[in-house]
Design a protein around this motif. Structure first.
Motif, PDB file in Angstrom:
ATOM      1  N   GLY A  16      22.229  84.189  94.624  1.00 57.33           N
ATOM      2  CA  GLY A  16      23.273  84.820  95.418  1.00 57.33           C
ATOM      3  C   GLY A  16      22.765  85.431  96.709  1.00 57.33           C
ATOM      4  N   ILE A  17      23.712  85.733  97.562  1.00 55.69           N
ATOM      5  CA  ILE A  17      23.446  86.416  98.816  1.00 55.69           C
ATOM      6  C   ILE A  17      24.644  87.340  99.064  1.00 55.69           C
ATOM      7  CG2 ILE A  17      24.449  84.566 100.196  1.00 55.69           C
ATOM      8  CD1 ILE A  17      22.383  85.204 102.347  1.00 55.69           C
ATOM      9  N   THR A  18      24.369  88.534  99.512  1.00 55.24           N
ATOM     10  CA  THR A  18      25.462  89.471  99.754  1.00 55.24           C
ATOM     11  C   THR A  18      26.028  89.277 101.148  1.00 55.24           C
ATOM     12  OG1 THR A  18      23.958  91.165 100.554  1.00 55.24           O
ATOM     13  CG2 THR A  18      24.489  91.197  98.213  1.00 55.24           C
ATOM     14  N   GLU A  19      27.318  89.453 101.239  1.00 52.93           N
ATOM     15  CA  GLU A  19      28.000  89.407 102.528  1.00 52.93           C
ATOM     16  C   GLU A  19      29.348  90.098 102.363  1.00 52.93           C
ATOM     17  OE1 GLU A  19      28.442  85.334 103.629  1.00 52.93           O
ATOM     18  OE2 GLU A  19      29.734  84.868 101.974  1.00 52.93           O
ATOM     19  N   PRO A  20      29.894  90.604 103.444  1.00 55.99           N
ATOM     20  CA  PRO A  20      31.191  91.277 103.331  1.00 55.99           C
ATOM     21  C   PRO A  20      32.304  90.292 102.985  1.00 55.99           C
ATOM     22  CG  PRO A  20      30.503  91.149 105.628  1.00 55.99           C
ATOM     23  CD  PRO A  20      29.376  90.629 104.806  1.00 55.99           C
ATOM     24  N   LYS A  21      33.277  90.775 102.250  1.00 58.83           N
ATOM     25  CA  LYS A  21      34.424  89.953 101.893  1.00 58.83           C
ATOM     26  C   LYS A  21      35.326  89.779 103.113  1.00 58.83           C
ATOM     27  CE  LYS A  21      38.054  89.567  98.451  1.00 58.83           C
ATOM     28  NZ  LYS A  21      38.600  90.107  97.227  1.00 58.83           N
ATOM     29  N   ASP A  22      35.788  88.556 103.323  1.00 58.65           N
ATOM     30  CA  ASP A  22      36.659  88.259 104.464  1.00 58.65           C
ATOM     31  C   ASP A  22      37.801  87.364 103.998  1.00 58.65           C
ATOM     32  OD1 ASP A  22      37.890  87.641 106.821  1.00 58.65           O
ATOM     33  OD2 ASP A  22      36.115  86.822 107.797  1.00 58.65           O
ATOM     34  N   ASN A  23      38.913  87.968 103.632  1.00 53.83           N
ATOM     35  CA  ASN A  23      40.063  87.211 103.133  1.00 53.83           C
ATOM     36  C   ASN A  23      40.757  86.395 104.220  1.00 53.83           C
ATOM     37  OD1 ASN A  23      39.759  88.129 100.508  1.00 53.83           O
ATOM     38  ND2 ASN A  23      41.013  89.936 100.872  1.00 53.83           N
ATOM     39  N   LYS A  24      40.429  86.667 105.476  1.00 52.23           N
ATOM     40  CA  LYS A  24      41.076  85.944 106.573  1.00 52.23           C
ATOM     41  C   LYS A  24      40.382  84.621 106.884  1.00 52.23           C
ATOM     42  CE  LYS A  24      42.705  90.207 108.653  1.00 52.23           C
ATOM     43  NZ  LYS A  24      42.595  91.120 109.780  1.00 52.23           N
ATOM     44  N   ARG A  25      39.174  84.434 106.398  1.00 52.05           N
ATOM     45  CA  ARG A  25      38.429  83.205 106.695  1.00 52.05           C
ATOM     46  C   ARG A  25      38.947  82.062 105.840  1.00 52.05           C
ATOM     47  NH1 ARG A  25      31.927  82.885 106.542  1.00 52.05           N
ATOM     48  NH2 ARG A  25      32.312  83.569 104.441  1.00 52.05           N
ATOM     49  N   ALA A  26      39.288  80.956 106.471  1.00 53.81           N
ATOM     50  CA  ALA A  26      39.813  79.789 105.764  1.00 53.81           C
ATOM     51  C   ALA A  26      38.704  79.108 104.966  1.00 53.81           C
ATOM     52  CB  ALA A  26      40.398  78.806 106.764  1.00 53.81           C
ATOM     53  N   LEU A  27      39.085  78.347 103.955  1.00 54.06           N
ATOM     54  CA  LEU A  27      38.130  77.684 103.079  1.00 54.06           C
ATOM     55  C   LEU A  27      37.209  76.753 103.862  1.00 54.06           C
ATOM     56  CD1 LEU A  27      36.968  77.050 100.323  1.00 54.06           C
ATOM     57  CD2 LEU A  27      38.783  75.358 100.023  1.00 54.06           C
ATOM     58  N   ASP A  28      37.758  75.954 104.770  1.00 58.90           N
ATOM     59  CA  ASP A  28      36.913  75.021 105.518  1.00 58.90           C
ATOM     60  C   ASP A  28      35.867  75.769 106.357  1.00 58.90           C
ATOM     61  OD1 ASP A  28      38.980  75.927 107.194  1.00 58.90           O
ATOM     62  OD2 ASP A  28      38.881  74.141 108.446  1.00 58.90           O
ATOM     63  N   ALA A  29      36.213  76.922 106.877  1.00 59.53           N
ATOM     64  CA  ALA A  29      35.258  77.734 107.635  1.00 59.53           C
ATOM     65  C   ALA A  29      34.222  78.357 106.688  1.00 59.53           C
ATOM     66  CB  ALA A  29      35.978  78.829 108.405  1.00 59.53           C
ATOM     67  N   ALA A  30      34.655  78.771 105.516  1.00 57.86           N
ATOM     68  CA  ALA A  30      33.740  79.380 104.548  1.00 57.86           C
ATOM     69  C   ALA A  30      32.721  78.374 104.030  1.00 57.86           C
ATOM     70  CB  ALA A  30      34.537  79.973 103.386  1.00 57.86           C
ATOM     71  N   LEU A  31      33.104  77.109 103.937  1.00 56.64           N
ATOM     72  CA  LEU A  31      32.191  76.082 103.444  1.00 56.64           C
ATOM     73  C   LEU A  31      31.114  75.722 104.473  1.00 56.64           C
ATOM     74  CD1 LEU A  31      34.678  73.750 101.559  1.00 56.64           C
ATOM     75  CD2 LEU A  31      33.029  75.347 100.571  1.00 56.64           C
ATOM     76  N   LYS A  32      31.372  75.987 105.731  1.00 58.53           N
ATOM     77  CA  LYS A  32      30.365  75.794 106.772  1.00 58.53           C
ATOM     78  C   LYS A  32      29.578  77.091 106.846  1.00 58.53           C
ATOM     79  CE  LYS A  32      33.307  72.630 109.238  1.00 58.53           C
ATOM     80  NZ  LYS A  32      34.262  72.461 110.308  1.00 58.53           N
ATOM     81  N   ASP A  33      28.512  77.144 106.081  1.00 53.74           N
ATOM     82  CA  ASP A  33      27.819  78.405 105.837  1.00 53.74           C
ATOM     83  C   ASP A  33      26.318  78.261 106.061  1.00 53.74           C
ATOM     84  OD1 ASP A  33      27.181  80.927 105.019  1.00 53.74           O
ATOM     85  OD2 ASP A  33      28.052  80.741 103.029  1.00 53.74           O
ATOM     86  N   PRO A  34      25.877  78.120 107.310  1.00 55.93           N
ATOM     87  CA  PRO A  34      24.448  77.905 107.560  1.00 55.93           C
ATOM     88  C   PRO A  34      23.569  79.073 107.108  1.00 55.93           C
ATOM     89  CG  PRO A  34      25.619  78.292 109.623  1.00 55.93           C
ATOM     90  CD  PRO A  34      26.654  78.154 108.541  1.00 55.93           C
TER      91      PRO A  34
END
Length: 53
Positions: A16-34
């Motif tokens: 795992g990696i910690t990051e803030p929760k962002d309910n506004k980010r769309a799934l396609d944007a979340a999957l692009k996770d460098p």
């Protein structure tokens, strides 16, 4: 591990990696996770460099 358990097979099932929760980010944007991809690659590189096969 090798000495006590005779070189067992180890499967990494979660890293795992910690990051803030962002309910506004769309799934396609979340999957692009460098950031997360780079983090996982660094962990695997370190493990293999230190003898994990």
């Amino acid at each position: 591990m090798n000495k006590n358990y005779r070189n067992p097979i180890i499967y990494i099932t979660e890293n795992g990696i910690t990051e803030p929760k962002d309910n506004k980010r769309a799934l396609d944007a979340a999957l692009k996770d460098p950031h997360r991809i780079e983090n996982n690659l660094r962990h695997l590189y370190w493990a293999m460099k230190n003898g994990v096969n």
